[in-house]
Design an enzyme around this catalytic site. Sequence first.
Site, PDB file in Angstrom:
ATOM      1  N   LEU A   1       0.810  -1.218   0.000  1.00  0.00           N
ATOM      2  CA  LEU A   1       0.000   0.000   0.000  1.00  0.00           C
ATOM      3  C   LEU A   1       0.842   1.267   0.000  1.00  0.00           C
ATOM      4  O   LEU A   1       0.299   2.370   0.098  1.00  0.00           O
ATOM      5  CB  LEU A   1      -0.914   0.014   1.233  1.00  0.00           C
ATOM      6  CG  LEU A   1      -1.973  -1.096   1.287  1.00  0.00           C
ATOM      7  CD1 LEU A   1      -2.712  -1.051   2.617  1.00  0.00           C
ATOM      8  CD2 LEU A   1      -2.963  -0.953   0.133  1.00  0.00           C
ATOM      9  N   ARG A   2       2.163   1.113  -0.083  1.00  0.00           N
ATOM     10  CA  ARG A   2       3.013   2.299  -0.039  1.00  0.00           C
ATOM     11  C   ARG A   2       2.738   3.208  -1.237  1.00  0.00           C
ATOM     12  O   ARG A   2       2.809   4.437  -1.110  1.00  0.00           O
ATOM     13  CB  ARG A   2       4.483   1.883   0.005  1.00  0.00           C
ATOM     14  CG  ARG A   2       5.413   3.025   0.349  1.00  0.00           C
ATOM     15  CD  ARG A   2       6.830   2.554   0.642  1.00  0.00           C
ATOM     16  NE  ARG A   2       6.914   1.959   1.971  1.00  0.00           N
ATOM     17  CZ  ARG A   2       7.331   0.729   2.208  1.00  0.00           C
ATOM     18  NH1 ARG A   2       7.673  -0.057   1.194  1.00  0.00           N
ATOM     19  NH2 ARG A   2       7.392   0.266   3.437  1.00  0.00           N
ATOM     20  N   GLY A   3       2.417   2.643  -2.384  1.00  0.00           N
ATOM     21  CA  GLY A   3       2.104   3.457  -3.559  1.00  0.00           C
ATOM     22  C   GLY A   3       0.870   4.314  -3.344  1.00  0.00           C
ATOM     23  O   GLY A   3       0.844   5.489  -3.735  1.00  0.00           O
TER      24      GLY A   3
END
Length: 433
Positions: free
Chosen positions: A368-370
């Site tokens: 989910l870093r993007g």
Amino acid sequence: MAMLVRGAGAVVAAVGVSSSSGGKQVQSGSSGVLACRASSFCQGVSGRLSCAGFQTLERRAGGPLRVVNVATPVKEQGSSTENVASKENARPVFPFTAIVGQEEMKMCLILNVIDPKIGGVMIMGDRGTGKSTTVRALVDLLPEIKVVAGDPFNSSPEDPELMSEDVRKRVQAKEKLSVTTSRINMVDLPLGATEDRVCGTIDIEKALTEGVKAFEPGLLAKANRGILYVDEVNLLDDHLVDVLLDSAASGWNTVEREGISISHPARFILIGSGNPEEGELRPQLLDRFGMHAQVGTVKDPELRVKIVEERGMFDANPKSFRVNYEGSQLELRDQIDNARALLPNVKVPHDLRVKISQVCSELDVDGLRGDIVSNRAAKALAAFRGRDEVTPEDIGSVMPNCLRHRLRKDPLESIDSGTLVVDKFNEVFGYSA
């Protein structure tokens, strides 16, 4: 065995000492005769030491190591004048606003200054395209922050997550902290740096002079709440990459060595630059960079001539060249300060957040870093443009930089130029290609 220590350089001279009926006799040690007289004691790294303050550690036969005498530094007159002179004679930096082109790289750097939680920038491109020059030019635009005076970790006086253990204990004891302001640091990490210099190590001087275990902070401590810049990051040794990964993941640096166990905050903006022809970056480290900027060689002849002319004027007279750009530099610095103040009030509408996550999902972006970085970068860009609400145009401007290095790719392919992200963005947000 007596050991003579001098200055912060911790240069140790070891001489054998034996007793005789007439008193003590100085003999040569295993590495040669290293004895020296107090009258010929030289100037150390951290200042001149008084002869009466000779630092001597003596070990009695079969006894413990103890401090016989402790040196005291003698302050040199005019040291403050020398500090001022050194600042005036510091190496001049090319003005950020004088850099021609490379708008994508400049935008990524500015957004990270506005919101350090974006997570840094990875700049990849051809050699000689101004990557290092642009990053180092960012120094003039960095804002000031509040720090605890005398703290080697740049601890925040307000945020417990950005406090060292010592400062946190002082706050819990209701002790009043001395607070000062300091410009955000930019720390260069050389490729040849040792792990001890990066993480910190035991303070040999204090161990020898005072017989205590003390921690000597490294580059990660200095970079806390600042910028850590690694030029040619794709050539960095694997053991240093592991250190950066650990600190970037947790925001803390933990040192376990020589009986010392210490942790300190290490939250920094990680900026790296490199040439993809010289080697790829490890995927684990690449994912730690919030944004990715690609830099190409300028093809327009007129722009190339302008770049050459400005670089020539700067090399000929850096001070007068910088004076010509003081106005634009001040204007950009004020714009960044205003954006940092506006950032907490910037909102991303719910439907746009859903579309951001839809783009990431359909591109098969791992984790989910993007999603998180895309939201933060879009908010920072909106604040930079003076708005308190994110628009699809803001998202479209930053999304390729936030996602292109996170896409799954064939091992034989280089990082996508961003066309896949742009196409998917147009599809999800309803824009015509």
